[in-house]
Design an enzyme around this catalytic site. Structure first.
Site, short mmCIF file in Angstrom:
data_model
loop_
_atom_site.label_atom_id
_atom_site.label_comp_id
_atom_site.label_asym_id
_atom_site.label_seq_id
_atom_site.Cartn_x
_atom_site.Cartn_y
_atom_site.Cartn_z
N ILE A 69 11.49 6.43 -12.07
CA ILE A 69 10.18 7.08 -11.94
C ILE A 69 10.11 8.01 -10.73
O ILE A 69 9.28 8.92 -10.70
CB ILE A 69 9.06 6.00 -11.90
CG1 ILE A 69 7.73 6.59 -12.38
CG2 ILE A 69 8.95 5.36 -10.54
CD1 ILE A 69 6.68 5.55 -12.69
N ASN B 40 2.40 -3.98 -3.53
CA ASN B 40 1.89 -5.31 -3.14
C ASN B 40 0.58 -5.11 -2.37
O ASN B 40 0.25 -3.99 -1.97
CB ASN B 40 2.92 -6.08 -2.31
CG ASN B 40 3.40 -5.28 -1.12
OD1 ASN B 40 2.60 -4.84 -0.29
ND2 ASN B 40 4.70 -5.07 -1.02
N GLY C 47 12.12 -3.38 -5.47
CA GLY C 47 11.79 -2.87 -6.79
C GLY C 47 11.41 -1.40 -6.81
O GLY C 47 11.92 -0.59 -6.02
N VAL C 48 10.47 -1.06 -7.68
CA VAL C 48 10.07 0.33 -7.81
C VAL C 48 9.33 0.81 -6.55
O VAL C 48 9.44 1.97 -6.16
CB VAL C 48 9.24 0.52 -9.12
CG1 VAL C 48 7.90 -0.15 -9.06
CG2 VAL C 48 9.10 2.00 -9.45
N ASP C 49 8.61 -0.10 -5.92
CA ASP C 49 7.90 0.19 -4.67
C ASP C 49 8.88 0.66 -3.60
O ASP C 49 8.69 1.71 -2.96
CB ASP C 49 7.19 -1.11 -4.24
CG ASP C 49 6.17 -0.91 -3.14
OD1 ASP C 49 5.83 0.25 -2.85
OD2 ASP C 49 5.71 -1.92 -2.58
N SER D 287 4.17 -5.30 -12.68
CA SER D 287 4.27 -6.77 -12.66
C SER D 287 5.46 -7.35 -13.43
O SER D 287 5.60 -8.57 -13.49
CB SER D 287 2.98 -7.45 -13.17
OG SER D 287 1.96 -7.35 -12.21
N GLY E 48 8.67 -7.17 -12.81
CA GLY E 48 9.86 -7.47 -12.02
C GLY E 48 9.62 -8.71 -11.18
O GLY E 48 9.49 -9.82 -11.69
N ALA E 49 9.47 -8.50 -9.88
CA ALA E 49 9.28 -9.61 -8.94
C ALA E 49 8.06 -10.46 -9.30
O ALA E 49 8.04 -11.66 -9.00
CB ALA E 49 9.12 -9.05 -7.53
N TYR E 50 7.05 -9.88 -9.95
CA TYR E 50 5.82 -10.62 -10.26
C TYR E 50 5.88 -11.36 -11.60
O TYR E 50 4.91 -12.00 -12.01
CB TYR E 50 4.60 -9.69 -10.19
CG TYR E 50 4.18 -9.33 -8.77
CD1 TYR E 50 4.84 -9.85 -7.66
CD2 TYR E 50 3.10 -8.48 -8.53
CE1 TYR E 50 4.45 -9.53 -6.36
CE2 TYR E 50 2.70 -8.16 -7.23
CZ TYR E 50 3.39 -8.68 -6.15
OH TYR E 50 3.00 -8.36 -4.87
N1 AR6 Z 1 11.79 3.48 -11.76
C1 AR6 Z 1 11.11 2.86 -12.77
N2 AR6 Z 1 11.01 1.52 -12.88
C2 AR6 Z 1 11.61 0.77 -11.94
C3 AR6 Z 1 12.34 1.32 -10.86
C4 AR6 Z 1 12.41 2.74 -10.79
N3 AR6 Z 1 13.07 3.36 -9.81
N4 AR6 Z 1 12.82 0.30 -10.10
C5 AR6 Z 1 12.41 -0.84 -10.68
N5 AR6 Z 1 11.70 -0.57 -11.80
P1 AR6 Z 1 8.89 -4.56 -9.53
P2 AR6 Z 1 6.31 -5.98 -9.71
C6 AR6 Z 1 11.04 -1.51 -12.75
O1 AR6 Z 1 9.57 -5.79 -9.08
O2 AR6 Z 1 6.87 -6.95 -10.68
C7 AR6 Z 1 7.86 -5.14 -4.94
O3 AR6 Z 1 8.67 -5.71 -3.96
C8 AR6 Z 1 11.56 -2.91 -12.84
O4 AR6 Z 1 12.72 -2.97 -13.68
O5 AR6 Z 1 9.20 -3.30 -8.84
O6 AR6 Z 1 4.96 -5.38 -9.97
C9 AR6 Z 1 6.44 -4.82 -4.45
O7 AR6 Z 1 6.39 -4.48 -3.09
C10 AR6 Z 1 10.37 -3.64 -13.46
O8 AR6 Z 1 10.40 -3.50 -14.88
O9 AR6 Z 1 7.27 -4.72 -9.42
C11 AR6 Z 1 5.71 -6.09 -4.72
O10 AR6 Z 1 5.87 -7.01 -3.69
C12 AR6 Z 1 9.17 -2.86 -12.94
O11 AR6 Z 1 9.70 -1.67 -12.33
C13 AR6 Z 1 6.36 -6.60 -5.97
O12 AR6 Z 1 7.68 -6.09 -5.98
C14 AR6 Z 1 8.34 -3.60 -11.92
O13 AR6 Z 1 9.16 -4.38 -11.09
C15 AR6 Z 1 5.68 -6.12 -7.21
O14 AR6 Z 1 6.27 -6.73 -8.32
#
Ligand code: AR6
Length: 170
Positions: A9, A22, A30-32, A115, A117-119
């Site tokens: 993204i 978060n 993750g994406v953040d 939500s 990924g980590a959530y």
């Molecule tokens: N582009 C698109 N999607 C992505 C990318 C990217 N570059 N990287 C990961 N994803 P997560 P959450 C996907 O864990 O579950 C963070 O540490 C990934 O495969 O990023 O909402 C925050 O700071 C997954 O399908 O977000 C919070 O503490 C999706 O993005 C916490 O994680 C979401 O995964 C939020 O957890």
């Protein structure tokens, strides 16, 4: 219009991307983490000014080194089994993001799988909520032109979205 793709993204070229943030808006994994790395350190400095953002709510910032105008930071729910308001909270993330897009006069927005990924939110249920939220928002805002891109990081997530859209989930 709804579009589904596989990708990163942070390279989206449009008006806005949504971040799966978060509550502290402090950047993490993750994406953040990916968004903060590409946007640069000014993003964290701006997020610090915003303070806390409760789950289900959204905030926006500049996008710095990203190729979009804004980043909307949506704080999704942590999945605790489904009886803690997780579904309603995820729906709020999508609806609040879309309402903010309209307020910012944005015509294209990319969402990650908030939500999922980590959530730990179940992927298919999250995709259903995402699609239903966007479709209901489109119905209620038929006067407004907004392209919504679901950017999936993994092939299996795109497959879920494609299938649900083909089956016309309402
Ligand atoms: N582009 C698109 N999607 C992505 C990318 C990217 N570059 N990287 C990961 N994803 P997560 P959450 C996907 O864990 O579950 C963070 O540490 C990934 O495969 O990023 O909402 C925050 O700071 C997954 O399908 O977000 C919070 O503490 C999706 O993005 C916490 O994680 C979401 O995964 C939020 O957890």
């Amino acid at each position: 219009m709804i579009n589904v793709s596989i990708g990163n993204i942070t390279i989206f070229e449009g008006d806005c991307i949504v971040n799966a943030a978060n509550a502290a808006l402090c950047g993490s994994g993750g994406v953040d983490g990916a968004i903060h790395r590409v946007a640069g350190s000014q993003l964290l400095a701006e997020c610090r000014q915003l303070g806390h953002c409760p789950s289900g709510e959204v905030r926006f910032t500049n996008a710095y080194n990203l190729k979009v105008k804004y980043i909307i930071h949506a704080v999704g729910p942590v999945w605790y089994g489904g009886n803690k308001g997780e579904k309603e909270c995820l729906k709020s993330c999508y609806l609040n993001s879309l309402n903010l897009c309209k307020r910012l006069d944005i015509n294209s927005v990319a969402f990650p799988n908030i939500s999922c990924g980590a959530y730990r939110f179940p992927h298919e249920l999250a995709a259903k909520i995402a699609i239903k939220s966007v479709k209901s928002w489109f119905s209620a805002n038929s006067d407004y032109l907004l392209d919504v891109h679901f950017v999936c990081f993994e092939k299996k997530h795109k497959y879920i979205y494609d299938k649900l859209l083909k089956d016309d989930v309402n």
